[in-house]
Design a protein around this motif. Structure first.
Motif, PDB file in Angstrom:
ATOM      1  N   VAL A  76      35.067 -21.720  -3.675  1.00 36.78           N
ATOM      2  CA  VAL A  76      35.341 -20.286  -3.751  1.00 36.78           C
ATOM      3  C   VAL A  76      36.468 -20.059  -4.749  1.00 36.78           C
ATOM      4  N   ILE A  77      36.280 -19.117  -5.652  1.00 38.96           N
ATOM      5  CA  ILE A  77      37.348 -18.719  -6.567  1.00 38.96           C
ATOM      6  C   ILE A  77      37.829 -17.337  -6.131  1.00 38.96           C
ATOM      7  N   ILE A  78      39.136 -17.246  -5.905  1.00 38.57           N
ATOM      8  CA  ILE A  78      39.757 -15.976  -5.511  1.00 38.57           C
ATOM      9  C   ILE A  78      40.461 -15.390  -6.727  1.00 38.57           C
ATOM     10  N   THR A  79      40.212 -14.121  -7.009  1.00 38.07           N
ATOM     11  CA  THR A  79      40.952 -13.429  -8.064  1.00 38.07           C
ATOM     12  C   THR A  79      41.879 -12.409  -7.414  1.00 38.07           C
ATOM     13  N   ALA A  80      43.067 -12.279  -7.940  1.00 35.28           N
ATOM     14  CA  ALA A  80      44.050 -11.325  -7.418  1.00 35.28           C
ATOM     15  C   ALA A  80      44.678 -10.588  -8.599  1.00 35.28           C
ATOM     16  N   TRP A  81      44.645  -9.254  -8.539  1.00 33.75           N
ATOM     17  CA  TRP A  81      45.083  -8.429  -9.661  1.00 33.75           C
ATOM     18  C   TRP A  81      46.229  -7.530  -9.218  1.00 33.75           C
ATOM     19  N   ASP A  82      47.299  -7.572 -10.011  1.00 32.34           N
ATOM     20  CA  ASP A  82      48.491  -6.772  -9.730  1.00 32.34           C
ATOM     21  C   ASP A  82      48.155  -5.293  -9.885  1.00 32.34           C
ATOM     22  N   ASN A  83      48.308  -4.546  -8.793  1.00 33.80           N
ATOM     23  CA  ASN A  83      47.945  -3.126  -8.773  1.00 33.80           C
ATOM     24  C   ASN A  83      49.170  -2.225  -8.707  1.00 33.80           C
ATOM     25  N   SER A  84      50.337  -2.754  -9.097  1.00 35.57           N
ATOM     26  CA  SER A  84      51.580  -1.993  -8.996  1.00 35.57           C
ATOM     27  C   SER A  84      51.858  -1.218 -10.280  1.00 35.57           C
ATOM     28  N   GLY A  85      52.758  -0.266 -10.177  1.00 39.84           N
ATOM     29  CA  GLY A  85      53.035   0.621 -11.302  1.00 39.84           C
ATOM     30  C   GLY A  85      53.710  -0.046 -12.476  1.00 39.84           C
ATOM     31  N   SER A  86      54.428  -1.169 -12.246  1.00 38.02           N
ATOM     32  CA  SER A  86      55.165  -1.799 -13.347  1.00 38.02           C
ATOM     33  C   SER A  86      54.241  -2.389 -14.401  1.00 38.02           C
ATOM     34  N   VAL A  87      52.983  -2.673 -14.039  1.00 33.78           N
ATOM     35  CA  VAL A  87      52.055  -3.294 -14.983  1.00 33.78           C
ATOM     36  C   VAL A  87      51.760  -2.360 -16.159  1.00 33.78           C
ATOM     37  N   LEU A  94      47.345   4.536 -19.941  1.00 38.22           N
ATOM     38  CA  LEU A  94      45.922   4.762 -19.698  1.00 38.22           C
ATOM     39  C   LEU A  94      45.068   3.732 -20.433  1.00 38.22           C
ATOM     40  N   GLN A  95      45.419   3.483 -21.696  1.00 37.80           N
ATOM     41  CA  GLN A  95      44.679   2.495 -22.475  1.00 37.80           C
ATOM     42  C   GLN A  95      44.820   1.106 -21.863  1.00 37.80           C
ATOM     43  N   LEU A  96      46.039   0.777 -21.424  1.00 31.30           N
ATOM     44  CA  LEU A  96      46.279  -0.535 -20.818  1.00 31.30           C
ATOM     45  C   LEU A  96      45.529  -0.668 -19.501  1.00 31.30           C
ATOM     46  N   ALA A  97      45.491   0.396 -18.694  1.00 29.03           N
ATOM     47  CA  ALA A  97      44.775   0.362 -17.420  1.00 29.03           C
ATOM     48  C   ALA A  97      43.290   0.106 -17.643  1.00 29.03           C
ATOM     49  N   ASN A  98      42.705   0.768 -18.651  1.00 25.95           N
ATOM     50  CA  ASN A  98      41.287   0.544 -18.969  1.00 25.95           C
ATOM     51  C   ASN A  98      41.055  -0.888 -19.441  1.00 25.95           C
ATOM     52  N   TYR A  99      41.982  -1.398 -20.240  1.00 26.30           N
ATOM     53  CA  TYR A  99      41.857  -2.768 -20.753  1.00 26.30           C
ATOM     54  C   TYR A  99      41.882  -3.775 -19.599  1.00 26.30           C
ATOM     55  N   LEU A 100      42.798  -3.574 -18.653  1.00 23.72           N
ATOM     56  CA  LEU A 100      42.898  -4.487 -17.514  1.00 23.72           C
ATOM     57  C   LEU A 100      41.650  -4.417 -16.636  1.00 23.72           C
ATOM     58  N   SER A 101      41.132  -3.217 -16.420  1.00 23.77           N
ATOM     59  CA  SER A 101      39.916  -3.071 -15.611  1.00 23.77           C
ATOM     60  C   SER A 101      38.731  -3.763 -16.271  1.00 23.77           C
ATOM     61  N   GLU A 102      38.636  -3.654 -17.602  1.00 28.82           N
ATOM     62  CA  GLU A 102      37.556  -4.337 -18.319  1.00 28.82           C
ATOM     63  C   GLU A 102      37.702  -5.853 -18.216  1.00 28.82           C
ATOM     64  N   LYS A 103      38.927  -6.361 -18.366  1.00 31.62           N
ATOM     65  CA  LYS A 103      39.173  -7.796 -18.233  1.00 31.62           C
ATOM     66  C   LYS A 103      38.785  -8.283 -16.845  1.00 31.62           C
ATOM     67  N   LYS A 104      39.132  -7.491 -15.834  1.00 31.45           N
ATOM     68  CA  LYS A 104      38.817  -7.863 -14.451  1.00 31.45           C
ATOM     69  C   LYS A 104      37.307  -7.961 -14.248  1.00 31.45           C
ATOM     70  N   ALA A 105      36.574  -6.934 -14.706  1.00 27.90           N
ATOM     71  CA  ALA A 105      35.119  -6.922 -14.534  1.00 27.90           C
ATOM     72  C   ALA A 105      34.459  -8.072 -15.298  1.00 27.90           C
ATOM     73  N   SER A 106      34.941  -8.339 -16.523  1.00 25.54           N
ATOM     74  CA  SER A 106      34.360  -9.405 -17.346  1.00 25.54           C
ATOM     75  C   SER A 106      34.590 -10.777 -16.719  1.00 25.54           C
ATOM     76  N   LEU A 107      35.809 -11.019 -16.260  1.00 25.05           N
ATOM     77  CA  LEU A 107      36.152 -12.319 -15.684  1.00 25.05           C
ATOM     78  C   LEU A 107      35.358 -12.567 -14.406  1.00 25.05           C
ATOM     79  N   GLU A 108      35.250 -11.568 -13.561  1.00 22.37           N
ATOM     80  CA  GLU A 108      34.533 -11.739 -12.299  1.00 22.37           C
ATOM     81  C   GLU A 108      33.034 -11.921 -12.529  1.00 22.37           C
ATOM     82  N   GLN A 109      32.503 -11.274 -13.563  1.00 21.96           N
ATOM     83  CA  GLN A 109      31.085 -11.435 -13.871  1.00 21.96           C
ATOM     84  C   GLN A 109      30.781 -12.841 -14.371  1.00 21.96           C
TER      85      GLN A 109
END
Length: 695
Positions: A76-87, A94-109
């Motif tokens: 099992v591979i567990i992914t954990a993503w920092d969801n705090s405001g400092s990121v 907004l651009q950074l948030a979209n970039y991180l969400s895309e990275k998350k979806a790509s990595l998990e896929q």
């Protein structure tokens, strides 16, 4: 399930066989109606009846089959993503948030095609949440590790992929939690590690409660980065009005400074303050240049009654301290008659009492009836057997010898009230005082503020302790000679400031009477927006026996006159209310309980303040992420290296399926084919009997 030994099973099987044979014989060989059947026909029917009867009787014994089942667990591979405001604490959030969400979806896929995936987000706490909003007000890496360790105990965890900025401002250092995991952690470092010009309010230390007319200290910790020789103004404000200010010029590019302000408490009520450090021209993060705090200022002059077994310098030292405060009215008695009415006092101090000649039974009974807090000062005139008999929360069993000298040691776990950093530094230097040579036993509701250091060895024996006994506050100073602490403070610092702080904090806690009647509501004057607003209550009958049979209701109202009508839950005999997260602002409440024919009310006020910790430090801490990966056997990657991370995980020999054998126990009666066999046997016998004309 019936369980028998092999010997008994053998006996039972023989018995079942004999019974089955006997019944079948009687039915097909002794029954005259069956004489028309041929020998072959009777033998066949006999066999069918024997088998069906034997099988039914055998199944009634609930026999079972033991077997071993091989279970294979894929990694099992567990992914954990920092969801705090400092990121995303920058202008391009907004651009950074979209970039991180895309990275998350790509990595998990990419990883989900070959591995079992479990996805977490974390901030204030870890959650199996797919959506990242970056709205969490804190970063708690240690909670993430604990949650994963608890939720996936004994599972085949191949790796944890942790993506964040490495900034943690809640919980423990995650490096100290790695003993809970036995799998590698691969980290992805987001955020900006560049050291930029920044002036920030690091923390504020202040007691949340003060008394009207008194002064109270406020300590502000400040940190300046890359602002060497840049003069900046630090201001303390109340309702937007500047009360005090000071100029600070950092001596280097990584400059730490602590400033203290002394404020007048003023009138009673919740007082909102803020500290503001001037913004430098080249600062990028200005959200950490200010911070707020709230003080709960209490009215009422506190009346202190001191009864001493004769004159003593300890009492003089305490009185001199209290006389400097406008809110204390101190009365001292060294002999009878003592005041007849104790209800007008807020605190009773008994110095070296009870003694061998003064039991103080009448005074203690009056104090109990009026629920008056008591501070006991133990000395060589205290009659310890009598003190133990009256059971005030502490037992002192004397050993051989008259006494010994003890130096104070601060108990870091004490949380009833706070002491300043300067006082904590001077406590180990204070001279010893005389304490009983004895064993000590504290009630579980008590905790030690100071413990005893005897002959250079720190012990768990209490020196100053506080607690509650049946709803009444109690305090103990287990020794005499604290007047030496006052002299030492003046000798070292040319003032009694530190001694006064220790005595004032102790007296202030004990003298603050939460309630004079049968109904007590406890709460915090200040909650943060991420805290649950929790209140507790205690209800007592006229005999001061705690009860939990009555309903306690509360009405909470905010500044906009919006009301929340709630009811306390009962836990044993204690009342508990969790009002959840409330919006920012000031609140008042009125709680009510009816005991018999009498109704009791309690009122109070509190405030909910914003949390700013995610904006205090915004420089990413990739060093922490690198250490987490290195120590656990993983690797550290930057966001543009995620393809290398995927390749590493797919090729590493650390991610292997594991297998183990599990013993399976199944009752034979649960097997479907057994039922089919019984149906076939009974149906065949019935059909043949009908076919051959036997009814």
């Amino acid at each position: 399930m019936i369980s028998f030994g092999i010997k008994y099973w053998f006996v039972l099987l023989i018995a079942i066989v004999l019974v089955a044979v006997g019944i079948s014989l009687l039915l097909y060989y002794k029954n005259k109606a069956n004489k028309e059947l041929s020998k072959m026909q009777r033998n066949l029917l006999f066999s069918l009846r024997f088998l069906s009867f034997f099988l039914i009787a055998f199944l009634l014994l609930s026999p079972f089959i033991r077997s071993l089942k091989k279970i294979i667990q894929n990694p099992v591979i567990i992914t954990a993503w920092d969801n705090s405001g400092s990121v995303i604490a920058y202008s391009d959030s907004l651009q950074l948030a979209n970039y991180l969400s895309e990275k998350k979806a790509s990595l998990e896929q990419e990883l989900g095609a070959e591995f079992d995936m479990v996805n977490y987000t974390f901030g204030e706490q870890a959650e199996t949440n797919e959506t990242m909003l970056f709205t969490d007000k804190g970063s708690n890496y240690s909670d993430l590790i604990s949650t994963i360790a608890n939720n996936h105990f004994n599972q085949n965890i191949g790796a944890l992929v942790l993506a964040g900025d490495g900034i943690y401002n809640q919980g423990k250092n995650p490096l100290n939690m790695l003993d809970q995991v036995n799998f590698p952690i691969y980290t992805i470092g987001f955020g900006d590690t560049t050291v930029v010009a920044d002036a920030r309010v690091q923390s504020i230390r202040v007691n949340r409660t003060a008394f009207s007319g008194n002064k109270f200290p406020v300590e502000v910790d400040l940190l300046f980065s890359k602002l060497k020789n840049t003069p900046l103004k630090l201001s303390l404000l109340n309702a937007g009005e500047e009360l005090q200010s000071v100029m600070i010029t950092p001596a280097n590019d990584n400059f730490f400074e602590t400033k203290e302000f002394i404020l007048e408490a003023g009138s009673a009520g919740l007082k909102h303050y803020s500290v503001q450090i001037q913004t430098a021209t080249n600062e990028r993060n200005t959200k950490n240049n200010s911070a707020r705090f709230v003080i709960n200022v209490l009215e009422n002059k506190q009346k202190i009654l001191i009864i001493s077994n004769g004159s003593h310098p300890d009492i003089g030292a305490i009185k001199n301290t209290l006389d400097q405060q406008k809110t204390y009215d101190v009365s001292i008695f060294t002999d009878e008659p003592y005041p007849a009415d104790l209800s007008e006092y807020n605190l009773l101090v008994l110095n070296q009492l009870p003694s061998s000649g003064k039991s103080m039974a009448e005074v203690l009974e009056k104090a109990k009836n009026t629920r008056l807090p008591i501070l006991f000062i133990i000395g060589n005139q205290t009659f310890l057997p009598q003190l133990n008999t009256i059971n005030q929360g502490a037992r002192i069993e004397s050993l051989a010898g008259s006494g010994e000298e003890a130096q104070p040691v601060f108990n870091a776990n004490y949380a009833t009230f706070n002491l300043s950093k300067e006082l904590l530094e001077i406590i180990p230097q204070l001279p010893p005082i005389q304490v009983p040579f004895a064993n000590y036993e504290l009630n579980p509701e008590f905790s030690s503020l100071l413990t005893q250091k005897l002959k250079g060895i720190s012990t768990s024996k209490p020196l100053i302790a506080t607690g509650k006994l049946e709803g009444q506050k109690r305090g103990f100073i287990f020794g005499e000679g604290i007047w030496r602490w006052r002299l030492f403070d003046y000798y070292q610092n040319q003032s009694h400031e530190h001694f006064n702080e220790l005595i004032n904090q102790l007296i202030q806690y004990l003298a603050l009477r939460e309630n004079e009647d049968n109904f007590i509501v406890e709460f915090n004057p200040v909650y943060t927006e991420v805290d649950d607003v929790i209140l507790t209550a205690e209800v007592y009958n006229d005999a001061f026996e705690q009860i939990g049979s009555e309903e306690v209701n509360i009405k909470i109202k905010n500044d906009n006159d919006e009301e929340y009508n709630l009811t306390f839950d009962v836990r044993d005999k204690n009342y508990y209310l969790n009002a959840g997260h409330l919006p920012l602002g000031d609140y008042t409440f009125e709680a009510e309980v009816t005991i018999g024919n009498e109704t009791f009310n309690e009122t109070g006020s509190f405030t909910v303040v914003p949390v700013n910790i995610e904006n205090v430090v915004t420089q990413a801490n990739h060093t922490l992420l690198y250490q987490l990966a290195s120590v656990s056997g993983g690797k550290f990657y930057l966001p543009n290296q995620t393809e290398e991370l995927v390749s590493e995980l797919k090729q590493t020999n650390k991610l292997k399926a594991t297998s183990y054998f599990q013993e399976m126990v199944n009752e034979i009666i649960n097997l479907r084919w057994i039922f089919l066999v019984l149906v076939v046997l009974l149906s065949t016998e019935w059909f043949l009997r009908k076919y051959w004309g036997i009814y």
